[in-house]
Scaffold this motif. Structure first.
Motif, PDB file in Angstrom:
ATOM      1  N   GLY A  43      12.494  12.649  -7.970  1.00  0.00           N
ATOM      2  CA  GLY A  43      12.160  12.904  -9.358  1.00  0.00           C
ATOM      3  C   GLY A  43      11.012  12.040  -9.856  1.00  0.00           C
ATOM      4  N   PHE A  44      10.746  12.192 -11.134  1.00  0.00           N
ATOM      5  CA  PHE A  44       9.643  11.474 -11.781  1.00  0.00           C
ATOM      6  C   PHE A  44      10.232  10.338 -12.609  1.00  0.00           C
ATOM      7  N   ALA A  45      10.244   9.135 -12.016  1.00  0.00           N
ATOM      8  CA  ALA A  45      10.830   7.988 -12.723  1.00  0.00           C
ATOM      9  C   ALA A  45      10.110   6.724 -12.293  1.00  0.00           C
ATOM     10  N   TRP A  46       9.732   5.912 -13.270  1.00  0.00           N
ATOM     11  CA  TRP A  46       9.069   4.643 -12.966  1.00  0.00           C
ATOM     12  C   TRP A  46      10.092   3.668 -12.399  1.00  0.00           C
ATOM     13  N   PRO A  47       9.850   3.064 -11.233  1.00  0.00           N
ATOM     14  CA  PRO A  47      10.840   2.172 -10.623  1.00  0.00           C
ATOM     15  C   PRO A  47      11.037   0.897 -11.436  1.00  0.00           C
ATOM     16  N   THR A  48      12.251   0.401 -11.426  1.00  0.00           N
ATOM     17  CA  THR A  48      12.535  -0.844 -12.151  1.00  0.00           C
ATOM     18  C   THR A  48      11.865  -2.040 -11.484  1.00  0.00           C
ATOM     19  N   ASP A  49      11.689  -1.968 -10.173  1.00  0.00           N
ATOM     20  CA  ASP A  49      11.025  -3.045  -9.439  1.00  0.00           C
ATOM     21  C   ASP A  49       9.874  -2.436  -8.623  1.00  0.00           C
ATOM     22  N   PRO A  50       8.697  -2.257  -9.236  1.00  0.00           N
ATOM     23  CA  PRO A  50       7.583  -1.595  -8.530  1.00  0.00           C
ATOM     24  C   PRO A  50       7.150  -2.378  -7.296  1.00  0.00           C
ATOM     25  N   HIS A  51       6.979  -1.674  -6.202  1.00  0.00           N
ATOM     26  CA  HIS A  51       6.544  -2.297  -4.942  1.00  0.00           C
ATOM     27  C   HIS A  51       5.042  -2.044  -4.763  1.00  0.00           C
ATOM     28  N   TRP A  52       4.240  -2.854  -5.436  1.00  0.00           N
ATOM     29  CA  TRP A  52       2.789  -2.714  -5.324  1.00  0.00           C
ATOM     30  C   TRP A  52       2.288  -3.068  -3.921  1.00  0.00           C
ATOM     31  N   GLU A  53       3.096  -3.812  -3.192  1.00  0.00           N
ATOM     32  CA  GLU A  53       2.685  -4.185  -1.840  1.00  0.00           C
ATOM     33  C   GLU A  53       2.665  -2.985  -0.901  1.00  0.00           C
ATOM     34  N   ASN A  54       3.225  -1.867  -1.334  1.00  0.00           N
ATOM     35  CA  ASN A  54       3.191  -0.660  -0.504  1.00  0.00           C
ATOM     36  C   ASN A  54       1.752  -0.221  -0.220  1.00  0.00           C
ATOM     37  N   PHE A  55       0.862  -0.460  -1.167  1.00  0.00           N
ATOM     38  CA  PHE A  55      -0.538  -0.080  -0.967  1.00  0.00           C
ATOM     39  C   PHE A  55      -1.184  -0.936   0.115  1.00  0.00           C
ATOM     40  N   VAL A  56      -0.850  -2.219   0.132  1.00  0.00           N
ATOM     41  CA  VAL A  56      -1.383  -3.105   1.178  1.00  0.00           C
ATOM     42  C   VAL A  56      -0.819  -2.709   2.540  1.00  0.00           C
ATOM     43  N   THR A  57       0.484  -2.434   2.576  1.00  0.00           N
ATOM     44  CA  THR A  57       1.110  -2.032   3.835  1.00  0.00           C
ATOM     45  C   THR A  57       0.534  -0.722   4.350  1.00  0.00           C
ATOM     46  N   ALA A  58       0.369   0.241   3.443  1.00  0.00           N
ATOM     47  CA  ALA A  58      -0.201   1.531   3.842  1.00  0.00           C
ATOM     48  C   ALA A  58      -1.633   1.366   4.325  1.00  0.00           C
ATOM     49  N   PHE A  59      -2.392   0.497   3.679  1.00  0.00           N
ATOM     50  CA  PHE A  59      -3.783   0.243   4.075  1.00  0.00           C
ATOM     51  C   PHE A  59      -3.837  -0.306   5.498  1.00  0.00           C
ATOM     52  N   GLN A  60      -2.888  -1.172   5.842  1.00  0.00           N
ATOM     53  CA  GLN A  60      -2.878  -1.780   7.175  1.00  0.00           C
ATOM     54  C   GLN A  60      -2.344  -0.815   8.231  1.00  0.00           C
ATOM     55  N   LEU A  61      -1.244  -0.135   7.922  1.00  0.00           N
ATOM     56  CA  LEU A  61      -0.637   0.766   8.899  1.00  0.00           C
ATOM     57  C   LEU A  61      -1.537   1.962   9.196  1.00  0.00           C
ATOM     58  N   GLY A  62      -2.224   2.448   8.187  1.00  0.00           N
ATOM     59  CA  GLY A  62      -3.088   3.604   8.380  1.00  0.00           C
ATOM     60  C   GLY A  62      -4.445   3.269   8.960  1.00  0.00           C
ATOM     61  N   ASN A  63      -4.699   1.975   9.216  1.00  0.00           N
ATOM     62  CA  ASN A  63      -6.004   1.549   9.745  1.00  0.00           C
ATOM     63  C   ASN A  63      -7.135   2.068   8.856  1.00  0.00           C
ATOM     64  N   ILE A  64      -6.918   1.982   7.553  1.00  0.00           N
ATOM     65  CA  ILE A  64      -7.820   2.610   6.595  1.00  0.00           C
ATOM     66  C   ILE A  64      -9.185   1.929   6.553  1.00  0.00           C
ATOM     67  N   ALA A  65      -9.242   0.623   6.791  1.00  0.00           N
ATOM     68  CA  ALA A  65     -10.525  -0.076   6.754  1.00  0.00           C
ATOM     69  C   ALA A  65     -11.488   0.495   7.805  1.00  0.00           C
ATOM     70  N   THR A  66     -10.987   0.688   9.027  1.00  0.00           N
ATOM     71  CA  THR A  66     -11.824   1.237  10.093  1.00  0.00           C
ATOM     72  C   THR A  66     -12.202   2.684   9.805  1.00  0.00           C
ATOM     73  N   LEU A  67     -11.226   3.461   9.337  1.00  0.00           N
ATOM     74  CA  LEU A  67     -11.491   4.863   9.035  1.00  0.00           C
ATOM     75  C   LEU A  67     -12.441   5.015   7.855  1.00  0.00           C
ATOM     76  N   MET A  68     -12.420   4.079   6.934  1.00  0.00           N
ATOM     77  CA  MET A  68     -13.350   4.130   5.808  1.00  0.00           C
ATOM     78  C   MET A  68     -14.786   3.967   6.302  1.00  0.00           C
ATOM     79  N   LEU A  69     -15.003   3.036   7.212  1.00  0.00           N
ATOM     80  CA  LEU A  69     -16.341   2.856   7.782  1.00  0.00           C
ATOM     81  C   LEU A  69     -16.779   4.096   8.560  1.00  0.00           C
ATOM     82  N   SER A  70     -15.838   4.702   9.292  1.00  0.00           N
ATOM     83  CA  SER A  70     -16.156   5.917  10.039  1.00  0.00           C
ATOM     84  C   SER A  70     -16.520   7.052   9.084  1.00  0.00           C
TER      85      SER A  70
END
Length: 274
Positions: A43-70
């Motif tokens: 559903g559409f609900a703002w979490p009581t404890d937002p996990h902003w670190e998910n963006f950092v984790t996703a950035f690392q797991l997806g190898n986004i830095a390398t793919l961004m340069l590509s």
């Protein structure tokens, strides 16, 4: 044309409704991305404890830095080259009326009707024979060719609407074709070129299927390929998938917001000509 107050109010209400419908999916993705990684968003609900670190984790797991340069490398090759070829071809077909132009135009129409998925397998075998498979050129060269029918049509639509009196006046003043093209036609084509550049950037940045088929090395794909990292081992971590999706979408949204005036100007210019 006089617009009464009722039409003005109804128009604004419709615009607000469209904006809300457009932003709602992004807001839903953001709330899902901020959930705990071990939780399935519901559903559409703002979490009581937002996990902003998910963006950092996703950035690392997806190898986004390398793919961004590509992706940046692919974009800075594809977009300028496609713009150059499309502008020259559009000018030739729309202003010069070259011999055989109608046949070329028919070929472009046929190119627009061919589904991209229908030629991706022949492209794979062709680039394998060239020794370019699993390289970024296996993405760049097909994209330039695939963009040509639409791009040439776009630029031809602009040049065909430019008054021929401008070309005739330039010739009377002693300008040759290249001088007329560089000093008169190109400045007038800046809105159409800007809008086309935005479209080519968006299509190239979000390209997923072609890099997936032509390149086996994940580090040589586009930013959209980062999402592939979450299809296997991290398929159950939906918040990370949503976070990665937002990161991939961010550059395209930023580019459109920065250049939206040029894009709208080109569309309005075409509407006025039509």
């Amino acid at each position: 044309m006089i617009v009464n107050r009722t039409e003005l109010v109804v128009g604004r209400i419709l615009l607000i409704a469209v904006v809300l419908l457009t932003l709602l999916p992004f807001a839903s993705m953001l709330t899902a991305a901020l959930q705990s990684p071990d939780r399935i968003p519901n559903g559409f609900a703002w979490p009581t404890d937002p996990h902003w670190e998910n963006f950092v984790t996703a950035f690392q797991l997806g190898n986004i830095a390398t793919l961004m340069l590509s992706s940046i490398f692919i974009v800075i090759v594809v977009v300028p080259v496609a713009l150059l070829f499309a502008t020259l071809a559009g000018y030739a077909l729309g202003n010069l009326r070259i011999p055989g132009g109608r046949a070329v135009l028919i070929g472009m129409v046929i190119g627009l009707t061919i589904p991209f998925e229908a030629i991706i397998i022949p492209l794979y075998y062709q680039f394998t024979s060239y020794g370019l498979i699993n390289t970024q050129w296996a993405i760049i060269l097909p994209l330039i060719g695939l963009y040509m029918p639409f791009s040439v049509f776009w630029m031809r639509a602009h040049f065909i609407g430019v008054p021929r009196e401008l070309s005739e006046a330039a010739r009377v003043d002693g300008a040759n074709i290249w001088q007329e093209f560089r000093r008169i036609q190109l400045p007038l084509a800046s809105p159409a070129l800007s809008a086309l550049a935005i479209l080519l950037f968006l299509w190239t940045w979000n390209q997923f299927l072609l890099p997936l088929v032509m390149v086996s090395d994940p580090s040589k794909r586009t930013m959209a390929g980062a999402l592939g990292a979450f299809q296997g081992q991290y398929i159950d971590t939906l918040p990370l998938l949503f976070a990665a999706s937002l990161i991939v979408m961010l550059p395209t949204v930023a580019v459109y917001l920065v250049f939206q005036r040029q894009f709208i100007k080109a569309l309005l210019q075409g509407a006025v000509k039509g």
